[in-house]
Design an enzyme around this catalytic site. Sequence first.
Site, short mmCIF file in Angstrom:
data_model
loop_
_atom_site.label_atom_id
_atom_site.label_comp_id
_atom_site.label_asym_id
_atom_site.label_seq_id
_atom_site.Cartn_x
_atom_site.Cartn_y
_atom_site.Cartn_z
N LYS A 143 0.83 -1.21 0.00
CA LYS A 143 0.00 0.00 0.00
C LYS A 143 0.87 1.26 0.00
O LYS A 143 0.59 2.22 -0.72
CB LYS A 143 -0.95 -0.01 1.22
CG LYS A 143 -2.07 -1.03 1.08
CD LYS A 143 -2.86 -1.24 2.37
CE LYS A 143 -3.87 -2.38 2.18
NZ LYS A 143 -4.67 -2.70 3.34
N GLN A 193 -4.66 -1.17 9.45
CA GLN A 193 -4.67 -2.53 8.90
C GLN A 193 -5.34 -3.49 9.88
O GLN A 193 -5.06 -3.48 11.08
CB GLN A 193 -3.23 -2.97 8.60
CG GLN A 193 -3.11 -4.29 7.90
CD GLN A 193 -3.66 -4.29 6.47
OE1 GLN A 193 -3.77 -3.25 5.83
NE2 GLN A 193 -4.05 -5.46 5.99
N ASP A 234 -10.65 3.37 3.56
CA ASP A 234 -11.00 1.95 3.51
C ASP A 234 -12.52 1.76 3.35
O ASP A 234 -12.98 0.69 2.97
CB ASP A 234 -10.60 1.26 4.82
CG ASP A 234 -9.45 0.29 4.66
OD1 ASP A 234 -9.23 -0.20 3.53
OD2 ASP A 234 -8.78 0.01 5.67
N1 GUN Z 1 -6.92 -6.53 6.11
C1 GUN Z 1 -7.16 -7.29 5.01
N2 GUN Z 1 -7.66 -6.52 4.04
C2 GUN Z 1 -7.74 -5.26 4.52
C3 GUN Z 1 -8.15 -4.03 3.97
O1 GUN Z 1 -8.58 -3.92 2.82
N3 GUN Z 1 -8.06 -2.95 4.78
C4 GUN Z 1 -7.60 -3.05 6.05
N4 GUN Z 1 -7.56 -1.94 6.76
N5 GUN Z 1 -7.21 -4.17 6.59
C5 GUN Z 1 -7.28 -5.27 5.82
#
Ligand code: GUN
Length: 283
Positions: free
Chosen positions: A53, A97, A120
């Site tokens: 990311k 996350q 998100d």
């Molecule tokens: N954990 C697995 N996928 C995601 C996601 O798309 N966003 C976040 N914040 N955590 C995750």
Amino acid sequence: MTASLIDGNALSKTIRAEVAVRSAALRQRGITPGLAVILVGDDPASQVYVKHKVNDSHEAGLHSLLERYPATMAQADLLGRIRALNADPLIHGILVQLPLPRHMDANEVIETISPVKDVDGFHVASAGALMIGRPGFWPCTPYGCMKMLESIGYELRGKHAVVIGRSNIVGKPMAMMLLQKNATVTLCHSATRDLKAMTLQADVVVAAVGKRNILTADMVKPGAVVIDVGMNRNDEGKLCGDVDFAGVREVAGWITPVPGGVGPMTRAMLLVNTLEAAERAAA
Ligand code: GUN
């Protein structure tokens, strides 16, 4: 019939290039879109995800910072960091996350993020905005699936879309997005009695369960569009989706591969949401 592939790698590349252009335009105005990524603990998969990311952000001309904290961090301290980022004018998007350590309440953490920075799309305000068709942030994975359907010029109006899986992150928002495009939507889950009877009626199937071979060729209407959100490992340890790809591709009209399908689209849509947050802040 062999299905055409919807290539998530190629499409995400185009989207990332568009983000880079829009990001450059904002930078010309003195605003660099900024994303803060918070990782608590040392879950190996999460470490890989957050690294991607942050790298993706830099490549698209976004400013991004990664904050890492030990699994023993007190929740109150995490909420304090989020509040500081909410107030930071250089940060337009905040991502915590998941999963979080067990002593933390993920809902409380997510709901501390300002909805205007919730890139998100997990905040209850974002979910509510999607539900009633108001502007907000859409969760990146179903948003990426919608972009894949759009890329093949697929008209959803009046079509029957079957979503398998009812998670808050994928299944439920996916159903809402398809509904917003005037599809007739069936949301299937672990208590659905006859999944095959449902999927055989579908013009579009989205499989988002996290279980290999949940969708096999005998369950697919010829010519249907099949979107595979799954991320699993097969017996040889190779990445695979929820769909029996080799079988289903002989029946479907369109299909997304794993890897190289929904995964890269999820990453691209995070950049889109972050850019959008910065553009809204600058408006
Ligand atoms: N954990 C697995 N996928 C995601 C996601 O798309 N966003 C976040 N914040 N955590 C995750």
